[in-house]
Scaffold this active site. Structure first.
Site, PDB file in Angstrom:
ATOM      1  N   GLY A 178     -13.029  -3.729   0.480  1.00  0.00           N
ATOM      2  CA  GLY A 178     -14.411  -3.269   0.607  1.00  0.00           C
ATOM      3  C   GLY A 178     -14.764  -2.189  -0.402  1.00  0.00           C
ATOM      4  O   GLY A 178     -15.872  -2.173  -0.945  1.00  0.00           O
TER       5      GLY A 178
ATOM      6  N   ARG B 210       0.819  -1.218   0.000  1.00  0.00           N
ATOM      7  CA  ARG B 210       0.000   0.000   0.000  1.00  0.00           C
ATOM      8  C   ARG B 210       0.851   1.266   0.000  1.00  0.00           C
ATOM      9  O   ARG B 210       0.437   2.281  -0.553  1.00  0.00           O
ATOM     10  CB  ARG B 210      -0.937  -0.002   1.199  1.00  0.00           C
ATOM     11  CG  ARG B 210      -2.076  -0.982   0.993  1.00  0.00           C
ATOM     12  CD  ARG B 210      -3.011  -0.982   2.169  1.00  0.00           C
ATOM     13  NE  ARG B 210      -4.189  -1.783   1.841  1.00  0.00           N
ATOM     14  CZ  ARG B 210      -4.990  -2.317   2.751  1.00  0.00           C
ATOM     15  NH1 ARG B 210      -4.755  -2.115   4.041  1.00  0.00           N
ATOM     16  NH2 ARG B 210      -6.029  -3.026   2.385  1.00  0.00           N
TER      17      ARG B 210
ATOM     18  N   GLY C 159     -10.052  -8.230  -1.207  1.00  0.00           N
ATOM     19  CA  GLY C 159      -8.771  -8.436  -0.527  1.00  0.00           C
ATOM     20  C   GLY C 159      -8.245  -9.849  -0.666  1.00  0.00           C
ATOM     21  O   GLY C 159      -7.072 -10.055  -0.998  1.00  0.00           O
TER      22      GLY C 159
ATOM     23  N   LYS D  69     -19.435 -16.091   1.392  1.00  0.00           N
ATOM     24  CA  LYS D  69     -20.878 -15.968   1.562  1.00  0.00           C
ATOM     25  C   LYS D  69     -21.597 -15.223   0.441  1.00  0.00           C
ATOM     26  O   LYS D  69     -21.121 -14.195  -0.031  1.00  0.00           O
ATOM     27  CB  LYS D  69     -21.163 -15.257   2.890  1.00  0.00           C
ATOM     28  CG  LYS D  69     -20.641 -16.045   4.094  1.00  0.00           C
ATOM     29  CD  LYS D  69     -21.254 -15.585   5.390  1.00  0.00           C
ATOM     30  CE  LYS D  69     -20.878 -14.154   5.679  1.00  0.00           C
ATOM     31  NZ  LYS D  69     -21.194 -13.691   7.012  1.00  0.00           N
TER      32      LYS D  69
HETATM   33  P1  ADP Z   1     -12.687 -11.233  -1.171  1.00  0.00           P
HETATM   34  O1  ADP Z   1     -11.912 -10.758   0.043  1.00  0.00           O
HETATM   35  O2  ADP Z   1     -11.802 -11.439  -2.354  1.00  0.00           O
HETATM   36  O3  ADP Z   1     -13.885 -10.379  -1.464  1.00  0.00           O
HETATM   37  P2  ADP Z   1     -14.235 -13.086   0.400  1.00  0.00           P
HETATM   38  O4  ADP Z   1     -13.773 -12.422   1.651  1.00  0.00           O
HETATM   39  O5  ADP Z   1     -15.632 -12.924  -0.001  1.00  0.00           O
HETATM   40  O6  ADP Z   1     -13.259 -12.695  -0.813  1.00  0.00           O
HETATM   41  O7  ADP Z   1     -14.014 -14.663   0.527  1.00  0.00           O
HETATM   42  C1  ADP Z   1     -12.774 -15.236   0.858  1.00  0.00           C
HETATM   43  C2  ADP Z   1     -12.943 -16.384   1.792  1.00  0.00           C
HETATM   44  O8  ADP Z   1     -13.850 -17.344   1.288  1.00  0.00           O
HETATM   45  C3  ADP Z   1     -11.645 -17.104   2.008  1.00  0.00           C
HETATM   46  O9  ADP Z   1     -11.256 -16.976   3.352  1.00  0.00           O
HETATM   47  C4  ADP Z   1     -11.959 -18.557   1.659  1.00  0.00           C
HETATM   48  O10 ADP Z   1     -11.369 -19.492   2.527  1.00  0.00           O
HETATM   49  C5  ADP Z   1     -13.465 -18.601   1.762  1.00  0.00           C
HETATM   50  N1  ADP Z   1     -14.027 -19.681   0.954  1.00  0.00           N
HETATM   51  C6  ADP Z   1     -13.925 -19.868  -0.364  1.00  0.00           C
HETATM   52  N2  ADP Z   1     -14.519 -21.002  -0.763  1.00  0.00           N
HETATM   53  C7  ADP Z   1     -15.047 -21.574   0.345  1.00  0.00           C
HETATM   54  C8  ADP Z   1     -15.792 -22.793   0.589  1.00  0.00           C
HETATM   55  N3  ADP Z   1     -16.093 -23.624  -0.389  1.00  0.00           N
HETATM   56  N4  ADP Z   1     -16.151 -23.029   1.869  1.00  0.00           N
HETATM   57  C9  ADP Z   1     -15.820 -22.193   2.859  1.00  0.00           C
HETATM   58  N5  ADP Z   1     -15.141 -21.030   2.684  1.00  0.00           N
HETATM   59  C10 ADP Z   1     -14.745 -20.733   1.446  1.00  0.00           C
HETATM   60 MG    MG Z   2     -12.309 -10.986   2.156  1.00  0.00          MG
END
Ligand code: ADP
Ligand code: MG
Length: 394
Positions: free
Chosen positions: A374, A37, A351, A198
């Site tokens: 975010g 960053r 992230g 989620k």
């Molecule tokens: P980003 O930060 O890129 O927006 P998210 O925070 O929404 O992504 O999601 C990342 C998390 O989702 C990771 O910690 C990963 O372990 C979890 N994850 C991905 N696939 C699964 C799964 N099938 N079951 C449980 N957790 C999952």
């Molecule tokens: Mg995340």
């Protein structure tokens, strides 16, 4: 609407108050553990230094909850910035008041000062006008280069812009232009890949992207809720039972709009999300009752890779599996490689997704990896970010 940038105003000799995102991870000794960053803010800082502006930097660091917390002082950041700039960086242990004023007064054109953590004051997150005004007193011009904090209406990201001419830094400009480009004028075919834990976190993003994309690829934990909506049992997988109807609604919407929707056809399952769990690949119709789906399977990877190969624009948010653990990282790494190999404009938001692309070793082959977790998500939802809205239009 494009925003004015530091290039659109005269900064020479002026006190330029720059909001940067120096919210970096620190190691156990309190040193900067990852300077991504800080590096991302260098173009703006260097430009201002070259233009002989008096550069005053401010940022938050961690969550000190509105009071002074020794663990979150900006001193180690000043130290790293000094190394990266190869020039002196002054540091003052307050961000407003007499001490900060004096430090600013002592600053000559082309010199850099880093203020103390703005979140040592509760007024920062409350966006109190009086506090924003006190920050503004330190500068003649306000520059926001903290895209990662632009979804927050805080005093240093939004409030202060009311009292000074407010423009974007180069990082902010790049983030806005790359993310708006994919939302407003994407080259077609436009493919979105959405994953992560989620569905509830990503509903708004899916809803917005459904109106723009040709294909939507869904993986990660959230795919389970979609599979369930399609009548497929997902065993012990992460499932948001109260979002099944909503997922079904999104599937309907995709079909009605002629968007090709790809869900996993096979998954990597294990009895638990553990790095040494016994895992196996099964078709989605055969997820054992006692198992959880923790990654997309090889056939799904092939299906996704084929769409990515044909795409002209790809947006990716959310890992395809529990990529933090080796047995469940394959799908995410394969998708990252498919993006790296494609000729499409590729944009990563989120992230964990950014971390996954770095882990896959292909970060330099991606068109744009957003520095905002975010913030990039809210941007892709189609929301106007308060920190962006506060800046002057071109
Ligand atoms: P980003 O930060 O890129 O927006 P998210 O925070 O929404 O992504 O999601 C990342 C998390 O989702 C990771 O910690 C990963 O372990 C979890 N994850 C991905 N696939 C699964 C799964 N099938 N079951 C449980 N957790 C999952
Ligand atoms: Mg995340």
């Amino acid at each position: 609407m494009p925003k004015k940038t530091v290039k659109d105003i005269d900064v020479a000799g002026k006190r330029v108050l720059v909001r940067v995102d120096f919210n970096v991870p620190l190691d156990r000794e309190g040193k900067v553990a990852d300077d991504t960053r800080i590096v991302a803010a260098l173009p703006t800082i260097k430009y201002l230094v070259d233009e002989k502006a008096r550069v005053i930097l401010m940022s938050h660091l961690g969550r000190p909850k509105g009071k002074v917390d020794e663990r979150y002082r900006m001193a180690p950041v000043a130290e790293r910035l000094k190394q990266l700039l190869d020039a002196p960086v002054r540091y003052v242990d307050d961000c407003t008041g007499e001490k900060a004023q004096r430090a600013v007064e002592a600053l000559a054109g082309g010199e850099v000062l880093l203020l103390e953590n703005v979140r040592f004051y509760p007024e920062e997150e409350k966006n109190e006008e009086k506090f924003a005004r006190r920050l503004a007193e330190l500068g003649d011009i306000y520059v926001n280069d903290a895209f990662g904090a632009a979804h927050r209406a805080h005093a240093s990201t939004e409030g202060v812009a009311e009292f000074l001419p407010a423009v974007a830094g180069f990082l902010m400009e790049k983030e806005i232009s790359m993310l708006s480009r994919v939302l407003t004028a994407p080259a077609k075919p436009f493919v979105a890949i959405i994953g992560g834990a989620k569905v509830s976190d990503k509903i708004a993003v899916i809803d917005n992207l459904l109106q723009k994309v040709d294909a939507l690829l869904i993986g990660g934990g959230m795919a389970n809720t979609f599979l369930k909506a399609e009548g497929i049992e997902v065993g012990k997988s992460l499932l948001e039972a109260d979002k099944v109807d909503m997922a079904g609604g999104l599937v309907q919407k995709a079909r009605a709009r002629g968007v090709e929707l790809l869900l996993p056809v096979d998954v990597v399952v294990a009895p638990a999300a553990s790095p040494d769990a016994q895992s196996k690949v099964v078709p989605v119709g055969e997820i054992p009752e006692e198992f959880m789906a923790l990654d997309i399977g090889p056939q799904t990877v092939q299906n996704f890779a084929a769409r990515i190969k044909d795409a002209a624009t790809v947006v990716w948010n959310g890992p395809m599996g529990v990529f933090e653990m080796e047995p469940f990282a394959g799908g995410t790494v394969a998708v990252a490689r498919a993006l790296a190999e494609s000729n499409a404009v590729t944009v990563i938001g989120g992230g964990d997704s950014a971390a996954a692309v770095k882990k896959a070793g292909v970060a330099d082959k991606i068109t744009h990896i957003s520095t905002g977790g975010g913030a990039s998500l809210e941007f892709l939802e189609g929301k106007e970010l308060p920190g962006v809205a506060a800046l002057q239009d071109k």
